[in-house]
Design a protein around this motif. Structure first.
Motif, PDB file in Angstrom:
ATOM      1  N   MET A 100       0.819  -1.204   0.000  1.00 19.53           N
ATOM      2  CA  MET A 100       0.000   0.000   0.000  1.00 19.53           C
ATOM      3  C   MET A 100       0.858   1.261   0.000  1.00 19.53           C
ATOM      4  O   MET A 100       0.563   2.231  -0.714  1.00 19.53           O
ATOM      5  N   GLU A 101       1.924   1.262   0.758  1.00 18.88           N
ATOM      6  CA  GLU A 101       2.808   2.433   0.802  1.00 18.88           C
ATOM      7  C   GLU A 101       3.397   2.721  -0.582  1.00 18.88           C
ATOM      8  O   GLU A 101       3.458   3.878  -1.013  1.00 18.88           O
ATOM      9  N   LYS A 102       3.815   1.679  -1.277  1.00 16.80           N
ATOM     10  CA  LYS A 102       4.396   1.856  -2.609  1.00 16.80           C
ATOM     11  C   LYS A 102       3.365   2.379  -3.600  1.00 16.80           C
ATOM     12  O   LYS A 102       3.640   3.319  -4.370  1.00 16.80           O
ATOM     13  N   MET A 103       2.166   1.791  -3.601  1.00 12.38           N
ATOM     14  CA  MET A 103       1.113   2.249  -4.503  1.00 12.38           C
ATOM     15  C   MET A 103       0.762   3.708  -4.235  1.00 12.38           C
ATOM     16  O   MET A 103       0.591   4.514  -5.157  1.00 12.38           O
ATOM     17  N   TRP A 104       0.656   4.051  -2.944  1.00 12.27           N
ATOM     18  CA  TRP A 104       0.270   5.417  -2.578  1.00 12.27           C
ATOM     19  C   TRP A 104       1.358   6.420  -2.944  1.00 12.27           C
ATOM     20  O   TRP A 104       1.076   7.522  -3.406  1.00 12.27           O
ATOM     21  N   HIS A 105       2.611   6.028  -2.753  1.00 11.34           N
ATOM     22  CA  HIS A 105       3.720   6.923  -3.092  1.00 11.34           C
ATOM     23  C   HIS A 105       3.718   7.248  -4.580  1.00 11.34           C
ATOM     24  O   HIS A 105       3.855   8.417  -4.977  1.00 11.34           O
ATOM     25  N   VAL A 106       3.600   6.219  -5.410  1.00 17.18           N
ATOM     26  CA  VAL A 106       3.724   6.411  -6.857  1.00 17.18           C
ATOM     27  C   VAL A 106       2.499   7.106  -7.438  1.00 17.18           C
ATOM     28  O   VAL A 106       2.623   8.022  -8.268  1.00 17.18           O
TER      29      VAL A 106
END
Length: 240
Positions: A100-106
């Motif tokens: 989730m952190e990666k998806m939200w960052h990008v």
């Protein structure tokens, strides 16, 4: 600092981003793309006069480094197309917090930070060109969610919401819109069974190709009276 006034395409090293970079460059626009992984196409783009910047939008430092690079090179921007994307599933994922952190960052953090940081550059571009543009590449799944790509769908929905907020904040100098594709093109590894199943999900039952996305982006760039809206490229999938 260069006098060029580029259109920036994040994730421009492959597929739709690559097609847009080539098409807009051929029309005479100065183009800057970002890419995460070096590919043969990057060298070809640079030979065509397209500026290519390696950037990783999955971290704060990666976003900040990209922002600093653009601010150092340019005094005005014609537009930015937020096309950089990650596609990962919860299936088999042992660290859903990281996912989730990666998806939200990008898909959310990077466009949010970049839009705010480039406000002055985009306004300068609007002063020179008559208008400037931000285009968010969202997804059909923002309408209905996805049981297999929950974090991806949620983050793309967040990006879609940024369209409305930034359209309000940046009007009237900067237009902010979204393009929400469903199936545009298959991957090379997609088998016949998957392709048939995917095609049946829409009324038009076709793989329109990357050019459909290019035409949508060109329409938004040319429009002078559209902001805060989404162009849906789904072949009537919402009615199928």
């Amino acid at each position: 600092m260069t006098r060029k006034m580029p259109i920036i395409i994040t994730g421009g090293g492959q597929r739709l981003g690559l097609a847009c970079a080539k098409a807009l460059s051929a029309q005479g626009h100065d183009i800057v793309i970002t890419y995460r992984t070096a590919r043969e196409d990057i060298d070809l783009l640079e030979e065509q006069g397209i500026s290519c910047i390696q950037a990783d939008f999955s971290s704060v430092s990666g976003v900040d480094d990209f922002i600093a690079t653009i601010q150092d090179r340019y005094s005005a921007i014609r537009g930015i197309i937020h096309n950089a994307s990650e596609w990962e599933s919860e299936e088999g994922c042992s660290d859903t917090a990281r996912l989730m952190e990666k998806m939200w960052h990008v898909h959310v953090f990077a466009p949010y930070r970049i839009n705010l940081a480039f406000e002055a550059l985009l306004c300068a571009g609007s002063d020179q060109n008559g208008h400037a543009d931000i285009i968010h590449m969202t997804d059909y799944v923002t309408e209905k969610g996805s049981d297999k790509h929950i974090a991806y769908a949620a983050s793309k929905a967040g990006l879609a919401n940024l369209t409305c907020s930034f359209a309000k904040r940046f009007a009237p100098q900067i237009k902010v819109n979204s393009v929400a594709p469903s199936l545009l093109m298959f991957n090379d590894g997609d088998d016949a069974e998957y392709r048939e199943k995917a095609l049946k999900k829409s009324l038009l039952r076709k793989e329109p190709g990357e050019q459909e996305g290019v035409l949508a982006i060109q329409y938004i760039l040319d429009s002078r009276y559209m902001t805060g809206r989404t162009l849906s490229l789904d072949g009537g999938r919402h009615l199928a």
